[in-house]
Design an enzyme around this catalytic site. Structure first.
Site, PDB file in Angstrom:
ATOM      1  N   GLY A   1       0.852  -1.187   0.000  1.00  0.00           N
ATOM      2  CA  GLY A   1       0.000   0.000   0.000  1.00  0.00           C
ATOM      3  C   GLY A   1       0.890   1.240   0.000  1.00  0.00           C
ATOM      4  O   GLY A   1       2.100   1.150  -0.285  1.00  0.00           O
TER       5      GLY A   1
ATOM      6  N   THR B   1      -5.294   1.416   0.671  1.00  0.00           N
ATOM      7  CA  THR B   1      -4.906   2.611  -0.087  1.00  0.00           C
ATOM      8  C   THR B   1      -5.719   2.728  -1.373  1.00  0.00           C
ATOM      9  O   THR B   1      -6.230   3.803  -1.715  1.00  0.00           O
ATOM     10  CB  THR B   1      -3.401   2.529  -0.455  1.00  0.00           C
ATOM     11  OG1 THR B   1      -2.647   2.418   0.750  1.00  0.00           O
ATOM     12  CG2 THR B   1      -2.959   3.744  -1.248  1.00  0.00           C
ATOM     13  N   ASN B   2      -5.853   1.599  -2.050  1.00  0.00           N
ATOM     14  CA  ASN B   2      -6.518   1.568  -3.345  1.00  0.00           C
ATOM     15  C   ASN B   2      -7.958   2.092  -3.287  1.00  0.00           C
ATOM     16  O   ASN B   2      -8.491   2.541  -4.288  1.00  0.00           O
ATOM     17  CB  ASN B   2      -6.517   0.106  -3.824  1.00  0.00           C
ATOM     18  CG  ASN B   2      -6.608  -0.005  -5.309  1.00  0.00           C
ATOM     19  OD1 ASN B   2      -6.041   0.807  -6.038  1.00  0.00           O
ATOM     20  ND2 ASN B   2      -7.336  -0.990  -5.780  1.00  0.00           N
TER      21      ASN B   2
ATOM     22  N   ALA C   1      -9.141   4.414  -0.957  1.00  0.00           N
ATOM     23  CA  ALA C   1      -9.309   5.727  -0.315  1.00  0.00           C
ATOM     24  C   ALA C   1     -10.001   6.667  -1.293  1.00  0.00           C
ATOM     25  O   ALA C   1      -9.640   6.737  -2.465  1.00  0.00           O
ATOM     26  CB  ALA C   1      -7.957   6.276   0.103  1.00  0.00           C
TER      27      ALA C   1
ATOM     28  N   GLU D   1     -13.544  18.515   4.594  1.00  0.00           N
ATOM     29  CA  GLU D   1     -14.083  17.355   5.323  1.00  0.00           C
ATOM     30  C   GLU D   1     -14.289  17.697   6.784  1.00  0.00           C
ATOM     31  O   GLU D   1     -13.715  18.670   7.292  1.00  0.00           O
ATOM     32  CB  GLU D   1     -13.145  16.147   5.174  1.00  0.00           C
ATOM     33  CG  GLU D   1     -13.242  15.497   3.805  1.00  0.00           C
ATOM     34  CD  GLU D   1     -12.414  14.232   3.663  1.00  0.00           C
ATOM     35  OE1 GLU D   1     -11.562  13.964   4.523  1.00  0.00           O
ATOM     36  OE2 GLU D   1     -12.633  13.520   2.675  1.00  0.00           O
TER      37      GLU D   1
ATOM     38  N   HIS E   1     -17.324   4.119  10.104  1.00  0.00           N
ATOM     39  CA  HIS E   1     -17.975   5.064   9.191  1.00  0.00           C
ATOM     40  C   HIS E   1     -19.474   4.873   9.336  1.00  0.00           C
ATOM     41  O   HIS E   1     -19.955   3.736   9.312  1.00  0.00           O
ATOM     42  CB  HIS E   1     -17.523   4.805   7.745  1.00  0.00           C
ATOM     43  CG  HIS E   1     -17.840   5.950   6.844  1.00  0.00           C
ATOM     44  ND1 HIS E   1     -19.120   6.245   6.443  1.00  0.00           N
ATOM     45  CD2 HIS E   1     -17.045   6.903   6.310  1.00  0.00           C
ATOM     46  CE1 HIS E   1     -19.092   7.319   5.682  1.00  0.00           C
ATOM     47  NE2 HIS E   1     -17.846   7.747   5.590  1.00  0.00           N
TER      48      HIS E   1
ATOM     49  N   ARG F   1     -19.086  12.370  12.619  1.00  0.00           N
ATOM     50  CA  ARG F   1     -19.071  10.943  12.266  1.00  0.00           C
ATOM     51  C   ARG F   1     -19.306   9.994  13.448  1.00  0.00           C
ATOM     52  O   ARG F   1     -20.145   9.102  13.390  1.00  0.00           O
ATOM     53  CB  ARG F   1     -17.690  10.632  11.709  1.00  0.00           C
ATOM     54  CG  ARG F   1     -17.713   9.939  10.398  1.00  0.00           C
ATOM     55  CD  ARG F   1     -16.308   9.650   9.968  1.00  0.00           C
ATOM     56  NE  ARG F   1     -16.123  10.112   8.602  1.00  0.00           N
ATOM     57  CZ  ARG F   1     -15.084   9.762   7.844  1.00  0.00           C
ATOM     58  NH1 ARG F   1     -14.147   8.989   8.312  1.00  0.00           N
ATOM     59  NH2 ARG F   1     -14.984  10.212   6.618  1.00  0.00           N
TER      60      ARG F   1
ATOM     61  N   HIS G   1     -13.849   1.089   9.885  1.00  0.00           N
ATOM     62  CA  HIS G   1     -13.224   1.816   8.776  1.00  0.00           C
ATOM     63  C   HIS G   1     -11.717   1.976   8.953  1.00  0.00           C
ATOM     64  O   HIS G   1     -10.960   1.843   8.010  1.00  0.00           O
ATOM     65  CB  HIS G   1     -13.900   3.192   8.718  1.00  0.00           C
ATOM     66  CG  HIS G   1     -13.546   4.006   7.527  1.00  0.00           C
ATOM     67  ND1 HIS G   1     -13.667   3.538   6.240  1.00  0.00           N
ATOM     68  CD2 HIS G   1     -13.096   5.289   7.421  1.00  0.00           C
ATOM     69  CE1 HIS G   1     -13.297   4.489   5.390  1.00  0.00           C
ATOM     70  NE2 HIS G   1     -12.927   5.543   6.074  1.00  0.00           N
TER      71      HIS G   1
ATOM     72  N   ARG H   1      -9.365   9.954  14.615  1.00  0.00           N
ATOM     73  CA  ARG H   1      -8.598  10.367  13.429  1.00  0.00           C
ATOM     74  C   ARG H   1      -9.302  11.516  12.711  1.00  0.00           C
ATOM     75  O   ARG H   1     -10.489  11.435  12.401  1.00  0.00           O
ATOM     76  CB  ARG H   1      -8.477   9.187  12.472  1.00  0.00           C
ATOM     77  CG  ARG H   1      -7.816   9.528  11.158  1.00  0.00           C
ATOM     78  CD  ARG H   1      -7.822   8.332  10.245  1.00  0.00           C
ATOM     79  NE  ARG H   1      -9.148   8.085   9.708  1.00  0.00           N
ATOM     80  CZ  ARG H   1      -9.427   8.037   8.398  1.00  0.00           C
ATOM     81  NH1 ARG H   1      -8.482   8.206   7.502  1.00  0.00           N
ATOM     82  NH2 ARG H   1     -10.652   7.790   7.989  1.00  0.00           N
TER      83      ARG H   1
HETATM   84  C1  LIG Z   1     -12.905   2.793   1.700  1.00  0.00           C
HETATM   85  C2  LIG Z   1     -11.790   3.563   2.347  1.00  0.00           C
HETATM   86  C3  LIG Z   1     -11.668   4.929   2.149  1.00  0.00           C
HETATM   87  C4  LIG Z   1     -10.613   5.644   2.744  1.00  0.00           C
HETATM   88  N1  LIG Z   1     -10.483   6.977   2.469  1.00  0.00           N
HETATM   89  C5  LIG Z   1      -9.395   7.640   2.959  1.00  0.00           C
HETATM   90  C6  LIG Z   1      -9.142   8.993   2.601  1.00  0.00           C
HETATM   91  O1  LIG Z   1      -9.875   9.578   1.812  1.00  0.00           O
HETATM   92  N2  LIG Z   1      -8.045   9.608   3.125  1.00  0.00           N
HETATM   93  C7  LIG Z   1      -7.192   8.986   4.005  1.00  0.00           C
HETATM   94  O2  LIG Z   1      -6.212   9.611   4.449  1.00  0.00           O
HETATM   95  N3  LIG Z   1      -7.413   7.709   4.346  1.00  0.00           N
HETATM   96  C8  LIG Z   1      -8.465   7.012   3.846  1.00  0.00           C
HETATM   97  N4  LIG Z   1      -8.657   5.714   4.187  1.00  0.00           N
HETATM   98  C9  LIG Z   1      -7.651   5.057   5.039  1.00  0.00           C
HETATM   99  C10 LIG Z   1      -6.378   4.802   4.224  1.00  0.00           C
HETATM  100  O3  LIG Z   1      -6.742   4.383   2.925  1.00  0.00           O
HETATM  101  C11 LIG Z   1      -5.497   3.740   4.857  1.00  0.00           C
HETATM  102  O4  LIG Z   1      -5.291   4.016   6.204  1.00  0.00           O
HETATM  103  C12 LIG Z   1      -4.134   3.672   4.169  1.00  0.00           C
HETATM  104  O5  LIG Z   1      -4.315   3.530   2.787  1.00  0.00           O
HETATM  105  C13 LIG Z   1      -3.315   2.525   4.717  1.00  0.00           C
HETATM  106  O6  LIG Z   1      -2.162   2.382   3.942  1.00  0.00           O
HETATM  107  P1  LIG Z   1      -1.110   1.246   4.319  1.00  0.00           P
HETATM  108  O7  LIG Z   1      -0.026   1.306   3.313  1.00  0.00           O
HETATM  109  O8  LIG Z   1      -0.763   1.345   5.738  1.00  0.00           O
HETATM  110  O9  LIG Z   1      -1.944  -0.122   4.171  1.00  0.00           O
HETATM  111  P2  LIG Z   1      -2.730  -0.713   2.938  1.00  0.00           P
HETATM  112  O10 LIG Z   1      -2.912   0.287   1.878  1.00  0.00           O
HETATM  113  O11 LIG Z   1      -3.933  -1.391   3.454  1.00  0.00           O
HETATM  114  O12 LIG Z   1      -1.721  -1.829   2.388  1.00  0.00           O
HETATM  115  C14 LIG Z   1      -1.478  -2.997   3.141  1.00  0.00           C
HETATM  116  C15 LIG Z   1      -0.678  -3.961   2.282  1.00  0.00           C
HETATM  117  O13 LIG Z   1      -0.183  -5.023   3.081  1.00  0.00           O
HETATM  118  C16 LIG Z   1      -0.431  -6.265   2.429  1.00  0.00           C
HETATM  119  N5  LIG Z   1      -0.477  -7.304   3.460  1.00  0.00           N
HETATM  120  C17 LIG Z   1      -1.273  -7.381   4.546  1.00  0.00           C
HETATM  121  N6  LIG Z   1      -0.957  -8.470   5.272  1.00  0.00           N
HETATM  122  C18 LIG Z   1       0.075  -9.098   4.641  1.00  0.00           C
HETATM  123  C19 LIG Z   1       0.851 -10.269   4.887  1.00  0.00           C
HETATM  124  N7  LIG Z   1       0.642 -11.059   5.946  1.00  0.00           N
HETATM  125  N8  LIG Z   1       1.824 -10.601   4.017  1.00  0.00           N
HETATM  126  C20 LIG Z   1       2.060  -9.839   2.912  1.00  0.00           C
HETATM  127  N9  LIG Z   1       1.354  -8.717   2.621  1.00  0.00           N
HETATM  128  C21 LIG Z   1       0.388  -8.351   3.485  1.00  0.00           C
HETATM  129  C22 LIG Z   1      -1.725  -6.023   1.683  1.00  0.00           C
HETATM  130  O14 LIG Z   1      -1.929  -6.995   0.672  1.00  0.00           O
HETATM  131  C23 LIG Z   1      -1.475  -4.604   1.167  1.00  0.00           C
HETATM  132  O15 LIG Z   1      -0.656  -4.642   0.023  1.00  0.00           O
HETATM  133  C24 LIG Z   1      -9.704   4.988   3.599  1.00  0.00           C
HETATM  134  C25 LIG Z   1      -9.833   3.611   3.816  1.00  0.00           C
HETATM  135  C26 LIG Z   1     -10.847   2.896   3.194  1.00  0.00           C
HETATM  136  C27 LIG Z   1     -10.941   1.421   3.432  1.00  0.00           C
END
Ligand SMILES: Cc1cc2nc3c(=O)[nH]c(=O)nc-3n(C[C@H](O)[C@H](O)[C@H](O)COP(=O)(O)OP(=O)(O)OC[C@H]3O[C@@H](n4cnc5c(N)ncnc54)[C@H](O)[C@@H]3O)c2cc1C
Length: 540
Positions: free
Chosen positions: A16, A45-46, A48, A120, A237, A285, A346, A381
């Protein structure tokens, strides 16, 4: 085991925003391996939507962003961390833009860019940099492209990290990783490891998070002895589509639709929000999520309605095309029918404790993004602060690792504790899968009702008892063979136990944690809830 071992400088677990940004910032000429358990883009992330918060407007300043973050954090956002993150926002947004990430702009002249900024809840300025309603997708694609173009980063897709390798000096030396397509367990030795595994939404019955969000990184770090904090602060949410799932997650119905006049009602048509907050359906929220949960519990119903029919149909279709189309695909014409909605898990504010360099309490192990607890958010948050937080801590972790890496040092394989070899099977098998599904359902319902939006002392006690029982059941029926669903379930039960343990240690209500037996904040608990395997004692 040694035969299939791989040695790298940096092992990044997760692709992510946090994992990719770390890889992008890692030194050239290093061996960098990213392992990710599905295909590369699949992540929170995908999905957001809203955007990334940064004080880029002329009438804005990091100081104002700081004030909003601290206010929403309800006494637990750490000022030094908030200063660091809010100050970095404008530079990081500009870096993403220079990398080719196409945020929506108002004007672009002579290299000067004026971003179109969203507003927001909780922000007193327009400061949400976005790419329409697909910001996360744009960032994920842009970072993947940049990281792949480096040429020195290897990505193993469909590889699930199972457990961290910890030597006798309590240093992290890599991880055991399961190749999902062959069932082969690979040992990866690394000089530095980054956990970037994202959130935990899948432990709840309703969640906006995709199927990958099973809390693996937090569970692995806990098992390895790392400190974990603030797991009680789960953001729900308030409005997601009830009764329809898209790949194991629910569909978000944006707050903006209430901004345009949609009203929350009970199934029999009662506008219930004014009884909870003077702003009615437009209350903050957490207030709306709590009000819906209270109504559902009181009435024994499963969803409430979001009535958009007072909004002009052409405006609804034009302003919310995605919501309109998705609901229609499930047979709901939102211009004529109310939408059944329910709150959904969420975001987790807690996680693996890190310092301002992303270092965990285990040497050579970093964490960033949603799986980490940097203490930026405190007890709640501020919207769109999480993408920014992930960038800041992934970058600082990379800086620290780049500085500390010692080229000559070789890791002696012999010094590493091997642990028992586990045998893996690719599929759980029909009979076992049914038991796993049953346990998973039970877990998600238990967490939803006893450790969800509204909690109580007796509910948390009951959750604790039931979770211990589930852990024992899981252990009993996996004597030798472990499949991927079992590994994920083990992680989810671990994370669920951490949420319950942290919630039980906070007999007050603060930010996202609401306990009806202690409905107000208590200054004696104005501190982080920090736990570890040493003091909780359990291992699932
Ligand atoms: C619907 C939605 C809308 C959102 N909107 C916003 C927004 O507008 N603004 C904002 O700031 N935040 C938003 N958020 C929150 C934000 O998207 C996330 O907090 C952020 O993207 C997390 O990024 P990350 O890299 O930590 O994890 P992620 O993007 O979740 O990536 C995690 C990665 O780890 C991998 N993984 C997990 N476990 C394992 C394992 N055991 N072995 C190997 N790989 C593993 C997964 O496959 C993935 O590739 C939203 C979240 C959601 C669900």
């Amino acid at each position: 085991m040694k035969d299939s071992a791989t040695l790298v400088d940096y092992l990044v677990i997760g692709s992510g925003i946090a994992g990719l940004w770390f890889a992008w910032k890692a030194d050239r000429n290093k061996r960098i391996l990213i392992v990710t358990k599905k295909d590369s883009p699949e992540s929170n992330t995908n999905y957001a939507q809203g955007g990334i918060a940064a004080a880029v407007a002329e009438n804005d300043a990091p100081r104002l962003h700081y004030q909003d973050t601290v206010r929403v954090g309800s006494g637990l956002a750490h000022p030094d961390v908030v200063t660091l993150v809010t100050a970095a926002g404008p530079r990081l947004v500009r870096e993403l833009w220079d990398l080719g990430i196409k945020f929506t702009t108002r004007r672009e002249t002579d290299g000067k860019v004026e971003f179109d900024l969203g507003q927001e809840g909780g922000h007193r300025r327009r400061r949400i940099v976005h790419a329409r309603d697909a910001t996360g997708f744009e960032i994920e694609q842009g970072l993947l492209k940049a990281v792949r173009a480096r040429g020195d980063v290897t990505i193993w897709e469909e590889h699930l990290a199972v457990d961290l390798l910890i030597d006798e000096e309590r240093k992290c030396c890599g991880a055991d990783v399961l190749d999902k397509s062959t069932g082969e367990l690979k040992r990866v030795y690394a000089r530095f490891c980054l956990l970037a595994t994202g959130g935990v939404g899948q432990v709840y019955r309703h969640t906006t998070n995709p199927a990958i969000a099973t809390g693996d990184g937090i569970a692995m770090a806990y098992r390895a002895g790392a400190r974990i904090a603030n797991m009680e602060f789960i953001q729900f949410h308030p409005t997601t589509l009830f009764g329809h799932r898209i790949n194991d997650r629910v569909f978000l119905i944006s707050e903006a639709i209430r901004g345009e006049g949609a009203v929350l009602k009970t199934i029999d048509g009662k506008d219930f929000m004014p009884a909870y907050h003077p702003d009615g359906s437009l209350a903050p929220r957490d207030v709306v999520a709590r009000a819906i949960a209270t109504e559902l519990a009181r009435r024994g119903e499963e969803f409430v309605l979001l009535d958009c029919t007072s909004i002009e149909p052409s405006k609804l279709r034009e302003r919310f095309p995605n919501i309109y189309k998705t609901c229609l695909s499930f047979g709901i014409d939102i211009t004529r029918q109310p939408i059944p909605v329910v709150p959904a898990a969420h975001y987790v504010c807690g996680g693996i404790v890190v310092n301002t360099w992303g270092e965990t309490s285990i040497k050579r192990l970093f964490a960033a993004g949603e799986c980490a607890c940097s203490r930026l958010h405190g007890a709640n948050r501020l919207a769109s602060n999480s993408l920014l937080e992930a960038l800041v801590f992934a970058e600082r972790a990379a800086m620290k690792a780049n500085e500390e890496i010692v080229e000559e040092e070789s890791i002696s394989f012999e010094r590493l504790g091997g642990g028992d070899r586990i045998s893996f099977i690719k599929e759980a098998g029909h009979d076992k899968q049914a038991v796993i599904d049953e346990l998973l359902n039970r877990l998600r319902n238990l967490m939803w009702y006893y450790a969800g939006i509204v909690r109580s002392d007796s509910g948390l006690r009951e959750a604790d008892v039931q979770l211990a029982r589930m852990a024992a059941e899981l252990e009993r029926f996996i004597p030798k063979n472990i499949s991927i669903p079992i590994l994920e379930l083990r992680n989810m039960i671990t994370v669920a136990k951490l949420i319950v343990a942290c919630a039980s240690r906070r007999p007050e209500s603060r930010g996202l944690h609401y306990n009806q037996d202690h409905p107000f904040p208590d200054e004696r608990f104005e501190r982080d809830t920090v736990v570890s395997k040493d003091d909780l004692g359990f291992v699932v």
